[in-house]
Scaffold this active site. Structure first.
Site, PDB file in Angstrom:
ATOM      1  CG  ASP A  50     -32.959  48.016  -4.251  1.00 43.97           C
ATOM      2  OD1 ASP A  50     -32.198  48.562  -5.070  1.00 43.97           O
ATOM      3  OD2 ASP A  50     -34.212  48.158  -4.267  1.00 43.97           O
TER       4      ASP A  50
ATOM      5  CG  HIS B  33     -34.036  51.093 -11.726  1.00 44.87           C
ATOM      6  ND1 HIS B  33     -34.556  49.820 -11.818  1.00 44.87           N
ATOM      7  CD2 HIS B  33     -34.371  51.541 -10.502  1.00 44.87           C
ATOM      8  CE1 HIS B  33     -35.164  49.510 -10.693  1.00 44.87           C
ATOM      9  NE2 HIS B  33     -35.064  50.543  -9.861  1.00 44.87           N
ATOM     10  N   GLY B  34     -31.528  54.223 -13.439  1.00 50.72           N
ATOM     11  CA  GLY B  34     -30.390  54.644 -14.238  1.00 50.72           C
ATOM     12  C   GLY B  34     -30.327  56.146 -14.460  1.00 50.72           C
TER      13      GLY B  34
ATOM     14  CG  HIS C 237     -37.981  51.175  -6.907  1.00 50.63           C
ATOM     15  ND1 HIS C 237     -37.015  50.218  -6.786  1.00 50.63           N
ATOM     16  CD2 HIS C 237     -38.874  50.921  -5.919  1.00 50.63           C
ATOM     17  CE1 HIS C 237     -37.299  49.420  -5.778  1.00 50.63           C
ATOM     18  NE2 HIS C 237     -38.432  49.822  -5.226  1.00 50.63           N
TER      19      HIS C 237
ATOM     20  CB  SER D 123     -30.829  59.112  -9.231  1.00 52.80           C
ATOM     21  OG  SER D 123     -30.181  58.290  -8.280  1.00 52.80           O
TER      22      SER D 123
ATOM     23  CG  ASP E 195     -27.448  52.432  -6.974  1.00 53.54           C
ATOM     24  OD1 ASP E 195     -27.469  51.434  -7.706  1.00 53.54           O
ATOM     25  OD2 ASP E 195     -26.438  52.777  -6.341  1.00 53.54           O
ATOM     26  CB  THR E 196     -28.224  56.702 -10.779  1.00 49.12           C
ATOM     27  OG1 THR E 196     -28.699  55.461 -11.332  1.00 49.12           O
ATOM     28  CG2 THR E 196     -27.502  57.480 -11.863  1.00 49.12           C
TER      29      THR E 196
HETATM   30  O1  LIG Z   1     -34.607  52.494  -7.624  1.00 59.41           O
HETATM   31  C1  LIG Z   1     -33.387  52.349  -7.507  1.00 59.41           C
HETATM   32  C2  LIG Z   1     -32.423  53.486  -7.813  1.00 59.41           C
HETATM   33  O2  LIG Z   1     -32.826  54.232  -8.907  1.00 59.41           O
HETATM   34  P1  LIG Z   1     -31.809  55.315  -9.555  1.00 59.41           P
HETATM   35  O3  LIG Z   1     -31.127  54.612 -10.680  1.00 59.41           O
HETATM   36  O4  LIG Z   1     -32.690  56.456 -10.009  1.00 59.41           O
HETATM   37  O5  LIG Z   1     -30.839  55.766  -8.495  1.00 59.41           O
HETATM   38  N1  LIG Z   1     -32.846  51.177  -7.044  1.00 59.41           N
HETATM   39  O6  LIG Z   1     -33.683  50.194  -6.654  1.00 59.41           O
HETATM   40  C3  LIG Z   1     -31.386  50.953  -7.013  1.00 59.41           C
HETATM   41  C4  LIG Z   1     -30.989  49.760  -7.891  1.00 59.41           C
HETATM   42  C5  LIG Z   1     -31.224  50.021  -9.351  1.00 59.41           C
HETATM   43  C6  LIG Z   1     -29.941  50.362 -10.125  1.00 59.41           C
HETATM   44  O7  LIG Z   1     -29.654  51.729 -10.053  1.00 59.41           O
HETATM   45 ZN   LIG Z   2     -35.312  50.062  -7.921  1.00 62.98          ZN
END
Ligand SMILES: O=C(COP(=O)(O)O)N(O)CCCCO
Ligand SMILES: [Zn+2]
Ligand code: NA
Length: 305
Positions: free
Chosen positions: A80, A178-179, A208, A211, A253-254
Site C-alpha cells: 500500500d 484517509h483517517g 482509498h 473506512s 485501515d482506520t
Molecule cells: O486508503 C487507505 C485507508 O483509508 P482509511 O483511513 O479510510 O481506512 N489506506 O491506503 C490505508 C493507509 C492510510 C492510513 O490509514
Molecule cells: Zn490510501
C-alpha cells in the site's frame, strides 16, 4: 490461495462488486481478515503500508503469505502506497503479489514515468500494479495534502494515464480521504466522476480512504476510555454505488485500527486483573472480524470466491 491483485480485481470490476483491501500490522489483524474471508467465501486483499513493513518486516509478510497460501479463497498480498520504484521491488522480493506505486503527488508526466518503470519490472515478475492519479485530501502517510490542493481525478486524464503506463488498476481521487475525519456530516463522494471514469476505462478502479468509521465503534471507543473527535467515514450506500460504476478495490485501515483498539481498551477497562495476552488481543480480533464481515457484505464480495 495466494494470487495477484489482478486475479481478484478483474472479476470484481466485471461483476460490479468491490473487494476489501484491509491493512495489517500483526497476526491477529491478518487472521481477522483472512478467516472472515474464508467464512464468507469472499476474495480479499491484505495490504501492508511501508510503515507496516518497517514494523513487522519479513516476519509479518511471511505470516500473511502463509495464511494466504493455505486460505480456501483467493488472497493477494499488496504493498500500500509504495513511495518509490525501489520500495516496490523490495516488496516483490519479500513475496508481495501486488504493489502500489503512489507517485500521485508528482506532476502528470513524472507520475507516468515512475509508474511505467514499476509496471515494466513488476510485469516481468508476474506481479500486478496499482497506480494513483489525483490527490486525496487528508494525510497520506508521507504527504499532507490540505483541502485546497486536493485534486480530484480528471476522467480524460485517467484514460491517458492508463494508456501511457499500463497500470493494472488505478486509484482515483473522488472525495475520500484517509483517517477518521473525512468531512463534516456525510462526506462528499463524486459519484458522477466515478461513473464517468468507469465509462471511459475498463481496468479496476480503487477507492482509498473508504473506512466507514461506524458510530457504534466510535461510541465503544469513547466508552472504553478512548478520545476521538466527531469522526465520520464513508457511507455504506456511497460505497455500494461506487462499486456499480467501476470501483473494485476498497481500502480500509482506520476501521480496523479503531476496532482493535476498542477490543483492547474494553478488556483492560472491564477486567483490570486480566494479563493473559490471548484474552487482551482475542477480543480485538473478534471486533475486527465483525468489521471485516460488515464491509464484505456492503461491497458484495460475499460468496464470490
Ligand atoms: O486508503 C487507505 C485507508 O483509508 P482509511 O483511513 O479510510 O481506512 N489506506 O491506503 C490505508 C493507509 C492510510 C492510513 O490509514
Ligand atoms: Zn490510501
Ligand atoms: Na497518493
Amino acid at each position: 490461495m495466494l494470487v495477484t491483485g489482478k486475479d481478484i480485481l478483474v472479476p470484481a470490476r466485471a461483476g460490479k462488486y468491490g473487494v476489501g483491501a484491509f491493512n495489517t500490522n500483526n497476526m491477529e489483524i491478518t487472521q481477522a481478515i483472512i478467516h472472515t474471508a474464508e467464512k464468507l467465501r469472499s476474495p480479499v486483499i491484505v495490504q501492508m503500508s511501508e510503515g507496516a513493513i518497517k514494523y513487522g518486516g519479513q516476519d509479518l509478510a511471511n505470516i500473511v503469505k502463509d495464511l494466504a497460501t493455505r486460505a480456501t479463497v483467493p488472497v493477494a498480498l499488496h504493498l500500500d502506497h509504495g513511495s518509490s520504484y525501489e520500495s516496490c521491488l523490495k516488496a516483490i522480493k519479500m513475496g508481495f503479489t501486488s504493489v502500489m506505486i503512489d507517485a500521485s503527488h508528482h506532476p502528470f508526466e513524472e507520475n507516468v514515468a515512475e509508474t511505467r518503470r514499476v509496471v515494466e519490472a513488476a510485469h516481468i515478475m508476474g506481479i500486478s500494479v496499482e497506480a494513483e492519479l489525483g490527490r486525496l485530501g487528508g494525510i497520506e502517510e508521507h504527504i499532507v495534502v490540505d483541502e485546497k490542493d486536493a485534486f480530484l481525478t480528471d476522467p480524460e486524464e485517467a484514460v491517458q494515464f492508463i494508456e501511457q503506463t499500463g497500470t493494472d488498476y488505478l486509484a482515483i481521487a473522488i472525495g475520500t480521504s484517509h483517517g477518521a475525519y473525512k468531512g463534516k456530516g456525510r462526506p462528499y463522494i463524486d459519484q458522477a466522476r466515478i461513473a464517468r471514469i468507469g465509462e471511459l476505462t475498463t481496468i479496476p478502479l480503487v477507492a482509498h480512504g473508504s473506512s466507514g468509521v461506524p458510530a457504534e465503534i466510535t461510541r465503544r471507543f469513547r466508552e472504553a476510555g478512548g478520545e476521538i473527535g466527531d469522526a465520520v467515514g464513508i457511507a455504506d450506500d456511497d460505497l455500494r454505488e461506487a462499486c456499480q460504476h467501476g470501483i473494485a478495490k476498497v481500502n480500509v485501515d482506520t476501521d480496523l485500527r479503531l476496532a482493535s483498539t476498542v477490543g483492547i481498551r474494553e478488556v483492560l477497562k472491564n477486567t483490570p486483573k486480566e494479563f493473559d495476552p490471548r484474552k487482551i488481543f482475542g477480543l480485538a480480533r473478534e471486533v475486527m472480524s465483525q468489521i471485516v464481515e460488515h464491509k464484505m457484505g456492503v461491497l458484495g464480495s460475499v460468496g464470490k470466491a
